[in-house]
Enzyme design. Structure first.
Site, PDB file in Angstrom:
ATOM      1  CB  VAL A  95      25.420  -8.292 -48.394  1.00 42.33           C
ATOM      2  CG1 VAL A  95      26.884  -8.138 -48.739  1.00 42.33           C
ATOM      3  CG2 VAL A  95      24.720  -9.214 -49.373  1.00 42.33           C
TER       4      VAL A  95
ATOM      5  CG  PHE B  42      25.849 -17.289 -32.553  1.00 37.71           C
ATOM      6  CD1 PHE B  42      25.450 -18.043 -33.626  1.00 37.71           C
ATOM      7  CD2 PHE B  42      26.744 -16.248 -32.776  1.00 37.71           C
ATOM      8  CE1 PHE B  42      25.919 -17.785 -34.907  1.00 37.71           C
ATOM      9  CE2 PHE B  42      27.224 -15.976 -34.049  1.00 37.71           C
ATOM     10  CZ  PHE B  42      26.810 -16.744 -35.118  1.00 37.71           C
TER      11      PHE B  42
ATOM     12  CD1 TRP C 181      23.129   9.369 -55.662  1.00 31.76           C
ATOM     13  CD2 TRP C 181      23.010  11.503 -54.969  1.00 31.76           C
ATOM     14  NE1 TRP C 181      22.374  10.072 -56.569  1.00 31.76           N
ATOM     15  CE2 TRP C 181      22.281  11.375 -56.176  1.00 31.76           C
ATOM     16  CE3 TRP C 181      23.069  12.749 -54.337  1.00 31.76           C
ATOM     17  CZ2 TRP C 181      21.621  12.458 -56.761  1.00 31.76           C
ATOM     18  CZ3 TRP C 181      22.406  13.812 -54.925  1.00 31.76           C
ATOM     19  CH2 TRP C 181      21.696  13.673 -56.136  1.00 31.76           C
TER      20      TRP C 181
ATOM     21  CG  HIS D  24      33.691  -9.310 -37.019  1.00 33.72           C
ATOM     22  ND1 HIS D  24      33.463  -9.616 -38.348  1.00 33.72           N
ATOM     23  CD2 HIS D  24      32.557  -9.668 -36.363  1.00 33.72           C
ATOM     24  CE1 HIS D  24      32.237 -10.138 -38.480  1.00 33.72           C
ATOM     25  NE2 HIS D  24      31.659 -10.159 -37.301  1.00 33.72           N
TER      26      HIS D  24
ATOM     27  CB  ALA E 143      20.543   0.099 -39.542  1.00 32.72           C
TER      28      ALA E 143
ATOM     29  CG  HIS F  72      34.912 -13.187 -35.805  1.00 36.31           C
ATOM     30  ND1 HIS F  72      35.321 -14.492 -35.911  1.00 36.31           N
ATOM     31  CD2 HIS F  72      33.553 -13.217 -35.788  1.00 36.31           C
ATOM     32  CE1 HIS F  72      34.243 -15.272 -35.952  1.00 36.31           C
ATOM     33  NE2 HIS F  72      33.169 -14.522 -35.887  1.00 36.31           N
TER      34      HIS F  72
ATOM     35  NE  ARG G  56      31.655 -13.040 -32.778  1.00 32.80           N
ATOM     36  CZ  ARG G  56      30.814 -12.512 -33.661  1.00 32.80           C
ATOM     37  NH1 ARG G  56      30.785 -11.211 -33.862  1.00 32.80           N
ATOM     38  NH2 ARG G  56      29.994 -13.283 -34.347  1.00 32.80           N
TER      39      ARG G  56
ATOM     40  CB  SER H   1      24.570  -2.432 -47.497  1.00 38.24           C
ATOM     41  OG  SER H   1      23.893  -1.475 -48.271  1.00 38.24           O
ATOM     42  CG  HIS H   2      30.080  -5.162 -44.387  1.00 36.74           C
ATOM     43  ND1 HIS H   2      30.774  -6.069 -45.171  1.00 36.74           N
ATOM     44  CD2 HIS H   2      30.462  -5.430 -43.117  1.00 36.74           C
ATOM     45  CE1 HIS H   2      31.535  -6.828 -44.393  1.00 36.74           C
ATOM     46  NE2 HIS H   2      31.361  -6.461 -43.154  1.00 36.74           N
TER      47      HIS H   2
ATOM     48  N   GLY I 285      21.825  -0.335 -45.856  1.00 36.84           N
ATOM     49  CA  GLY I 285      21.933  -1.699 -45.323  1.00 36.84           C
ATOM     50  C   GLY I 285      20.714  -2.015 -44.476  1.00 36.84           C
TER      51      GLY I 285
ATOM     52  CD  GLN J  67      33.030  -8.763 -31.663  1.00 39.74           C
ATOM     53  OE1 GLN J  67      32.259  -8.778 -32.612  1.00 39.74           O
ATOM     54  NE2 GLN J  67      32.652  -9.060 -30.444  1.00 39.74           N
TER      55      GLN J  67
ATOM     56  NE  ARG K 183      28.547  -7.244 -33.198  1.00 40.50           N
ATOM     57  CZ  ARG K 183      28.427  -8.372 -33.903  1.00 40.50           C
ATOM     58  NH1 ARG K 183      27.445  -9.215 -33.639  1.00 40.50           N
ATOM     59  NH2 ARG K 183      29.277  -8.658 -34.863  1.00 40.50           N
ATOM     60  CG  LEU K 184      27.063 -11.628 -26.316  1.00 37.99           C
ATOM     61  CD1 LEU K 184      25.957 -12.388 -25.607  1.00 37.99           C
ATOM     62  CD2 LEU K 184      28.417 -12.249 -25.998  1.00 37.99           C
TER      63      LEU K 184
ATOM     64  CG  LEU L 154      33.116 -13.984 -40.405  1.00 34.58           C
ATOM     65  CD1 LEU L 154      33.841 -13.802 -39.091  1.00 34.58           C
ATOM     66  CD2 LEU L 154      31.774 -13.276 -40.365  1.00 34.58           C
TER      67      LEU L 154
ATOM     68  CE  LYS M 267      31.114   3.877 -48.489  1.00 36.78           C
ATOM     69  NZ  LYS M 267      32.421   4.271 -47.950  1.00 36.78           N
TER      70      LYS M 267
ATOM     71  CD  GLU N 277      30.457 -16.363 -32.090  1.00 31.67           C
ATOM     72  OE1 GLU N 277      31.261 -15.435 -32.262  1.00 31.67           O
ATOM     73  OE2 GLU N 277      29.515 -16.303 -31.284  1.00 31.67           O
TER      74      GLU N 277
END
Lengths: 128, 585, 252
Positions: free
Chosen positions: B51, B122, B161, B359, B20, B238, B291, B48-49, B18, B236, B394-395, B248, B42, B251
């Site tokens: 997205v 935000f 993998w 979330h 990171a 949401h 949140r 990857s999330h 993803g 968290q 987390r903001l 989701l 994998k 926000e």
């Protein structure tokens, strides 16, 4: 390691499985009939150049049922070719007017308009 | 089948493709071109999330009226003072450059008429500093970054993998054992350094915005390898997820001016110390509160009977109608698409039913400011990691830049370490063989008729929701922890029906379930130990924040006998001493 | 199990077991027919309640990760965005995406696409060599709009499954890859059109396409790859004409 994947075979009549595939193959097939009409025109021109007798015999030949049948079929395929191509052209053209994309209907309409004008011009040339 | 082979050796191996993981890989490819870099995931990287992130990415661009300090303060107060302020200062300082870097790599950020990048408000942010690509920000960032990594042919990819174990010898992480899903072969890839970037663990709960893949794999791998997890009690919610699916609703819908209304059409947030309503959005106020506070307000509203019953639980409504079709289509097109598709309602004309939904995991693999995870050769970044910049809450729009900033930092740190690390030790082969035996035993274990992975997972999820929801108590978490122990025994005994190796999703699901059980246990034990209420961790038996005893992180670590141990770690305070979180006044 | 009452629908799922030598076979499963259930929900129900060995890919269940493409009643679809109720009373056929080798059940091998993707150079190519980042490249909303549509591709492979040309000639670059090349060509920040054209002007590039148009029709994100390919053909044709008329200017 051996390949354990399954490779789906391409079936001979794959193009009958979907209307759009069928139309596509018919459109491809239409090129044969376009070629036929080109040949037909060349034969016509040759007959004209060889004088009245040749011209008459060309039309006798053209009046035979099987030539008429082929030409009717060719005309049907040409209509199909024209309509499907006109419908597809907006996708190939990104025409913008004042920053906004021209709607597909405008492009398709313009093509039919163009077809009408050209047909009318030819008709005027031939029939006057 | 040829299992247990060491198929490759790299300098640095990223687990997770993803934002990171890919950012770490590019950081190394750009700055240490001589190193051999690989990314293992994998799923294909573009699945990857990251997205699914919608709203935006925050970075104070200092030449406007914003300052880095203001972004830092918003983040510190948003974290309920549990965030480490040295990490937050580094984060806000580097986020703008990272976002610009993504711009140079082709991310289609939304623009102002003059061609500069547009910003939006935000939640919990005092300035408009969130960059966005309509409401598909994560999608566009991930695809731009993934496509950019394709330029670096030297980055090896292991797509699909599934990593089952970290190889640790001589006190150093030296690679992984993984299942190549396409063939089902169990293989090892060694590396001098490993960066965990496997995302979150929302699937430990039943109702979540998270994707199917978010099973806390990296966290569980680190925990089992002996590295501690940090602040796992902070999960968290949401405030705006669609009922049933949990999809989701960003926000950004509120940032663009959407209202949250109860069954009476009343903007109920005004009753919860979040400010007074005004027709246009006010920063750090009402719908633009943080949140945790918004999700908690929902619970109270439901208790007062002012929410609306739906087949999938109580809901409130998000009202976007006054924003108009033009704004919705230009700024929130995905919201409209999702509502039309999954709720069959059009937010241009109708109210959107929403309820709080799991979330994000604020906690994760404990790392320092460079991503180092407390075991030589092990690094972590993104949601998998807990640096911590997010503290107790987390903001919104801080997580995408977090992936970039700490992805890059951990990549660079891992590269530096790998440059001088000794070669792989011979002893890891024995560990590889061990792992092959364990996985083969699992594959060979016959499945019983009366239990299965799906059933155990469902019970785990409902246990967690009951024990550790928006409000928790000591007894609820104790009861939950006991239930999780029983589920662990069942998960350990589960068998696999699918006897074929290629793409054995049943095997993967069983291994993911084991990860979820470990994560669930950590969440409950950390939560039990924290006898206070802070941010997303609200205990009705300890309703107040207790800085005297709990202005500290919780580290969970596995003792040698496998049992978890909890210890405290002081929070780093640099310039902002603990204070009251003030919103809307 | 295949009870077709009002509240049930039969899902006819193609199973392929790689450890057996048999070709794929359809297997019927009865699942509850609920109005909010997608085809993917049905598959998950089968996997949880009837056969845990059923293999398929899925992840985000909101139409953005691109994992869950399958052929539903012969049409390539995202199963997370396709509702069972639209196929009532059933049975609804669920098959792996066409034109790809099948790994197991509903899982296909898309590595061919992953290998093609880098060949169209889907990244920003610049003439200038920017080393220090000093502010953003300016791009007006109109300039963004020029390529936005082509940046929406989620690589779900539905267009490859719908494309008969790809089915007949796996060397064809295919719709999504060419659309992505067009996305970068149209990006005002990019200077790489020339390099990409060199790749796509080859036989396996744009000229493989015979404009069936199915790719665009099945695209769940309205990317219009068919349009991208035809526009590329225009570019390639122009290039060929220029090369013929001005041989010395070509290849600049």
């Amino acid at each position: 390691m051996s390949d354990t994947r399954y490779h789906p075979p391409v079936r001979l009549f794959w193009w009958t499985t979907k209307r759009s595939y069928f139309l596509f193959v018919m459109r491809e097939l239409s090129s044969l009939f376009v070629a036929w009409l080109v040949l037909f025109l060349i034969l016509l021109v040759r007959a004209v150049s060889r004088g009245e007798a040749a011209y008459e015999s060309f039309w006798d030949w053209a009046d035979t049922p099987w030539v008429v049948a082929i030409n009717l079929l060719a005309f049907a395929f040409l209509v199909l070719h024209t309509v499907t191509w006109f419908n597809l052209t907006p996708q190939a053209m990104d025409l913008r007017l004042r920053g906004r994309r021209l709607p597909a209907s405008a492009i398709i309409g313009a093509q039919y308009g163009g077809l009408l004008v050209v047909s009318a011009a030819i008709a005027w040339l031939v029939l006057r | 089948m040829a299992d247990g082979e060491v198929v490759a050796d790299h300098d640095v191996l990223m687990i997770g493709g993803g934002l990171a993981g890919l950012r770490a890989a590019v950081a190394i490819a750009e700055t240490s071109a001589h190193l051999d870099v690989a990314v293992m995931s994998k799923v294909y990287p573009m699945r990857s999330h990251s997205v699914s992130a919608e709203g935006g990415a925050a970075g104070a661009i200092a030449d406007d009226d914003d300052t880095l300090d203001e972004h830092a303060y918003d983040t510190v107060s948003g974290s309920d003072w549990l965030g480490d302020q040295d990490a937050i200062e580094a984060f806000v300082a580097e986020a703008p450059r990272e976002l610009l870097q993504l711009e140079h790599w082709g991310c289609p950020w939304s623009r102002q008429p003059d061609g500069r990048i547009a910003v939006r408000a935000f939640g919990g942010m005092k300035k408009m500093r969130t960059w966005f690509a309509a409401d598909k920000t994560g999608f566009h960032m991930l695809h731009a970054l993934f496509q950019t990594t394709l330029k670096y042919r030297e980055v090896t990819r292991y797509d699909e993998w599934f990593v089952t174990r970290l190889l640790v010898d001589d006190g150093r992480v030296q690679g992984v054992v993984a299942i190549e899903l396409m063939t089902g072969r169990i293989q090892a890839v060694t590396a001098k350094a490993v960066v965990l970037a496997t995302g979150g663990c929302g699937k430990v709960f039943p109702f979540t915005t998270n994707a199917n893949i978010n099973t806390g794999d990296g966290m569980a791998l680190a925990l089992r390898a002996g590295a501690p997890l940090k602040d796992m009690e902070f999960v968290q919610y949401h405030p705006t997820g669609l009922p049933f699916t949990g999809i989701l609703i960003t926000e950004a819908a509120r940032a663009e001016g959407g209202w949250l209304v109860n069954a009476d059409g009343y903007r109920y947030l005004q009753d919860y110390d979040l400010g007074t309503p005004s027709p246009t959005p006010v920063l750090r106020s009402m719908e633009l509160g943080p949140r945790d506070r918004l999700s908690q307000a929902f619970v109270h509203e439901a208790e007062k009977g002012r929410t609306t019953a739906s087949p999938y639980g109580e809901v409130v409504h998000l009202d976007l109608r006054h924003l108009g079709e033009k704004l919705i289509d230009s700024k929130l097109p995905f919201v409209r698409e999702l509502c039309l598709k999954y709720e069959r309602i059009d937010p241009v004309h109708e109210l959107i039913p929403v309820r709080p939904v799991i979330h994000y995991m604020m906690g994760g693999v404990h790392t320092d400011i460079d991503g180092a995870a407390g075991l030589d050769g092990l690094y972590a970044a993104g949601e998998t990691a807990c640096v911590s910049i997010n503290g107790a809450n987390r903001l919104g729009s801080n997580s995408l830049p977090e992936c970039l900033v700490f992805g890059a930092r951990s990549g660079r740190a891992a590269a530096e370490y790998a440059g001088s690390a000794p070669p792989t030790t011979a002893a890891v082969q024995a560990q590889v063989d061990d792992e092959v035996r364990r996985l083969r035993a699992l594959l060979d274990r016959p499945a019983g008729d009366d239990d299965g992975v799906a059933r155990i997972r469902e019970e785990l999820q409902s246990t967690m929701e009951e024990a550790a929801g928006i409000y928790r108590t000591g007894p609820s978490m104790e009861k939950g922890a006991d239930a999780v122990q029983a589920l662990r025994e069942r998960a350990d005994a589960v068998g696999i029906r699918d006897t074929s190796r290629p793409f054995n999703t049943e095997l993967v699901a069983a291994l993911e379930l084991a990860n979820l059980v470990d994560i669930g246990e950590c969440i409950l034990l950390s939560g039990l130990a924290r006898e206070e209420s802070r941010g997303a961790h609200q205990r009705t038996d300890f309703p107040a924040r207790d800085d005297e005893h709990f202005l500290a992180h919780h580290l969970v670590r596995r003792a040698d006998d496998g049992s978890p141990r909890i210890e405290q770690l002081p929070v780093t305070i640099t310039r902002w001493p603990p204070g009251e979180r003030v919103y809307g006044r | 199990m295949t009870d077709e009452s009002d509240d049930n629908i039969t899902m006819r799922v193609t199973r392929y077991r790689p450890d057996k030598n048999d070709p794929p076979v359809p297997v019927d499963y009865g699942v509850p027919l609920r109005k909010e259930w997608t085809v993917l929900d049905g598959l998950n129900h089968i996997k949880a309640e009837q056969d845990e060995s059923l293999a398929f890919r899925w992840s985000c269940r909101m139409g953005i990760c691109g994992s869950c493409g399958m052929n539903v009643d012969g049409e390539p679809r995202l199963t997370c965005a396709t509702f069972l109720s639209d196929y009532a009373p059933g049975p609804v056929r669920v098959e792996p995406l066409a034109n790809f080798p099948v790994v197991k059940d509903l899982v296909v091998d898309i590595n061919d696409f992953m290998e093609k993707l880098p060949r169209v150079k889907p990244w920003i190519i610049r003439d200038d060599d920017v080393t220090e980042i000093d502010g953003e490249y300016l791009q007006t909303p109109e300039e963004l709009d020029a390529y936005k549509q082509f940046s929406m591709c989620i690589n779900c492979m539905l267009c490859y499954a719908a494309c008969p040309v790809y089915g007949l000639d796996p060397d064809f670059m295919g719709p999504a890859a060419i659309a992505l090349a067009e996305r970068y060509d149209l990006d005002s920040r990019d200077h790489g059109a020339r390099e990409r054209l060199d790749v796509l002007i080859e036989h396996e590039g744009v000229w493989g396409c015979t404009f069936v148009g199915e790719c665009t029709r099945v695209c769940p994100k309205h990317v219009d790859p068919a349009g991208a390919i035809q526009r590329y053909k225009v570019k390639a044709a122009k290039e060929s004409v220029m090369a013929f008329l001005l041989p010395r200017a070509a290849g600049r």
